[in-house]
Enzyme design. Structure first.
Site, PDB file in Angstrom:
ATOM      1  N   HIS A 127      26.972  13.197 -11.398  1.00 12.56           N
ATOM      2  CA  HIS A 127      26.473  12.157 -10.295  1.00 12.56           C
ATOM      3  C   HIS A 127      27.124  12.218  -9.002  1.00 12.56           C
ATOM      4  O   HIS A 127      28.142  13.038  -8.993  1.00 12.56           O
ATOM      5  CB  HIS A 127      26.683  10.773 -11.323  1.00 12.56           C
ATOM      6  CG  HIS A 127      28.177  10.382 -11.288  1.00 12.56           C
ATOM      7  ND1 HIS A 127      28.840  11.012 -12.238  1.00 12.56           N
ATOM      8  CD2 HIS A 127      28.724   9.368 -10.835  1.00 12.56           C
ATOM      9  CE1 HIS A 127      30.134  10.604 -12.387  1.00 12.56           C
ATOM     10  NE2 HIS A 127      29.974   9.648 -11.559  1.00 12.56           N
ATOM     11  N   ASP A 131      34.599  12.088  -7.200  1.00 12.81           N
ATOM     12  CA  ASP A 131      35.448  12.778  -8.346  1.00 12.81           C
ATOM     13  C   ASP A 131      34.703  13.670  -9.140  1.00 12.81           C
ATOM     14  O   ASP A 131      35.369  14.147 -10.306  1.00 12.81           O
ATOM     15  CB  ASP A 131      36.428  11.778  -8.892  1.00 12.81           C
ATOM     16  CG  ASP A 131      35.512  10.659  -9.591  1.00 12.81           C
ATOM     17  OD1 ASP A 131      34.515  10.153  -8.955  1.00 12.81           O
ATOM     18  OD2 ASP A 131      36.165  10.172 -10.717  1.00 12.81           O
ATOM     19  N   HIS A 132      33.442  13.750  -9.020  1.00 11.15           N
ATOM     20  CA  HIS A 132      32.628  14.604  -9.890  1.00 11.15           C
ATOM     21  C   HIS A 132      31.875  15.860  -8.796  1.00 11.15           C
ATOM     22  O   HIS A 132      31.800  17.008  -9.481  1.00 11.15           O
ATOM     23  CB  HIS A 132      31.324  13.746 -10.577  1.00 11.15           C
ATOM     24  CG  HIS A 132      32.235  12.980 -11.337  1.00 11.15           C
ATOM     25  ND1 HIS A 132      32.331  13.094 -13.039  1.00 11.15           N
ATOM     26  CD2 HIS A 132      32.872  11.816 -11.492  1.00 11.15           C
ATOM     27  CE1 HIS A 132      32.989  12.255 -13.326  1.00 11.15           C
ATOM     28  NE2 HIS A 132      33.286  11.262 -12.601  1.00 11.15           N
ATOM     29  N   HIS A 184      25.304   3.807 -14.318  1.00 15.89           N
ATOM     30  CA  HIS A 184      26.503   3.787 -13.619  1.00 15.89           C
ATOM     31  C   HIS A 184      26.340   4.095 -11.861  1.00 15.89           C
ATOM     32  O   HIS A 184      26.776   3.644 -11.202  1.00 15.89           O
ATOM     33  CB  HIS A 184      27.567   5.049 -14.099  1.00 15.89           C
ATOM     34  CG  HIS A 184      28.673   5.446 -13.754  1.00 15.89           C
ATOM     35  ND1 HIS A 184      29.629   4.269 -13.384  1.00 15.89           N
ATOM     36  CD2 HIS A 184      29.160   6.353 -12.802  1.00 15.89           C
ATOM     37  CE1 HIS A 184      30.865   5.069 -12.821  1.00 15.89           C
ATOM     38  NE2 HIS A 184      30.590   6.263 -12.318  1.00 15.89           N
ATOM     39  N   ASP A 208      30.206  10.105 -16.452  1.00  9.68           N
ATOM     40  CA  ASP A 208      30.641   8.612 -16.321  1.00  9.68           C
ATOM     41  C   ASP A 208      29.766   7.758 -17.051  1.00  9.68           C
ATOM     42  O   ASP A 208      29.753   6.611 -16.969  1.00  9.68           O
ATOM     43  CB  ASP A 208      31.088   8.338 -14.946  1.00  9.68           C
ATOM     44  CG  ASP A 208      32.265   8.727 -14.346  1.00  9.68           C
ATOM     45  OD1 ASP A 208      32.867   9.537 -15.130  1.00  9.68           O
ATOM     46  OD2 ASP A 208      32.619   8.310 -13.263  1.00  9.68           O
TER      47      ASP A 208
HETATM   48 ZN   LIG Z   1      31.577   7.679 -11.478  1.00 12.59          ZN
END
Ligand SMILES: [Zn+2]
Length: 342
Positions: A127, A131-132, A184, A208
């Protein structure tokens, strides 16, 4: 004068972001402003860079100690990044090809790639959160031919191959199936690696969406959307390995055991996780069998779970889904409040 006002403005924005990350009420206007800045603007990327450098000062060798999981010609190599994130390097050793999942910190991830002497052919992004997805553009610069996959609905940075539910991705003998799991974020996807070419169980890279005994916060969708996405995982076989995007097992199991104090299996799993975390060992992988049995967010169809949450009457067939969505929202709220009491 201009630089002073820029600094003040920057300071204000960072404070908003710091506060929004700690807020449990995703409906408050203050949260919405912070979330918008984080997820839709470059300010979010700047904030993430700041988080990465803070984490590097805090943990010299990463937040956790990880181990490779080795099968017949397949290696799954978790990479600890930032405060509690994991990227994964998945290597097909027979064909000498590899794939990265959510490699958000290029500096840290590159060290692992080099140590493994790998040349990644693709990035699978679960996603859009920085942080991804924050490493995508840099890896595209470093590996010009790299293919970058990500949910078509989620504005993934540097994406070359937008994906939708049911799509298949093949790199050597690595065969991934895409599952669309909004909740999310609006375009969150998970990737299921077929274990059969390697005589091993399938692997779910859950980002997530699903954590060990937890699930992602519902930033971009109502509980009904998240519930549908969680239900869609129940078709996965019990032996499917679960590789989540964060090291949250301890927090989540502390909560599960508080929610259901008489559940011996949860107590046992919490004890196992506490033991692992004493030496900062990585708690992944879990498996779908354990998650279906112990993860409260996957268990809203259980009468016992509804009773724990205070739903007195068994819902009728017609009201069942709506009641389960309410139950999911209730578990989420209790978890968010619990976390900040710790
Ligand atoms: Zn996330």
């Amino acid at each position: 004068m201009v630089s002073l006002s820029l600094m003040l403005y920057g300071g204000l924005v960072i404070s908003v972001l710091l506060l929004f990350k700690k807020m449990s009420n995703v409906k408050s206007p203050f949260f919405k402003i912070g979330y918008f800045l984080y997820s839709r603007t470059r300010i979010g990327q700047y904030y993430f860079q700041r988080e990465l450098s803070k984490a590097k000062q805090k943990f010299e060798h990463g937040h956790s100690v990880t181990q490779d999981t080795q099968f017949d010609g397949l290696k799954i190599h978790p990479i600890p990044m930032s405060e509690d994130n994991y990227a994964y390097l998945v290597i097909d050793q027979k064909n000498d090809v590899s794939v990265l999942v959510d490699p958000a910190d290029p500096e840290v991830v590159q060290e692992h790639i080099d140590k493994e002497k790998a040349t990644p052919s693709a990035i699978l992004t679960t996603h859009k959160h920085w942080d991804h997805s924050g490493g995508n553009s840099e890896f595209k610069r470093r590996y010009r031919d790299i293919l970058i996959y990500g949910g078509a609905m989620d504005s993934i940075p540097a994406v070359t191959n937008p994906v939708a539910d049911g799509d298949n991705i093949e790199v050597g003998s690595l065969r991934f199936r895409v599952k669309f799991t909004p909740g999310h974020t609006v375009g969150h996807v998970v990737y299921i690696l077929d274990g059969s070419p390697f005589n091993c169980p399938n692997s779910l890279f859950s980002g997530d969406h699903l954590f060990i005994s937890g699930c992602g916060r519902m930033f971009e969708g109502p509980p009904t959307t998240m519930l549908r996405s969680l239900d869609s995982l129940l078709e996965l076989s019990d032996c499917t390995l679960v590789w989540p995007g964060h090291e949250y097992a301890r927090d989540n199991l502390e909560f599960s055991s508080h929610l259901e104090p008489d559940n011996e299996e949860i107590k046992e799993k919490l004890a196992r996780v506490l033991q692992l975390r004493q030496s900062r060992a990585c708690t992944a992988p879990s498996n779908m069998g354990e998650e279906k049995k112990l993860n409260p967010f996957l268990r809203t169809s259980e009468e016992k779970m509804l009773q724990i949450l205070g739903f007195e009457q068994k819902p009728t067939v017609e009201e069942n889904f709506a009641v389960r969505a309410k139950a999911l929202a209730e578990i989420r709220e209790r978890k968010d409040k619990f976390k900040y009491k710790l």
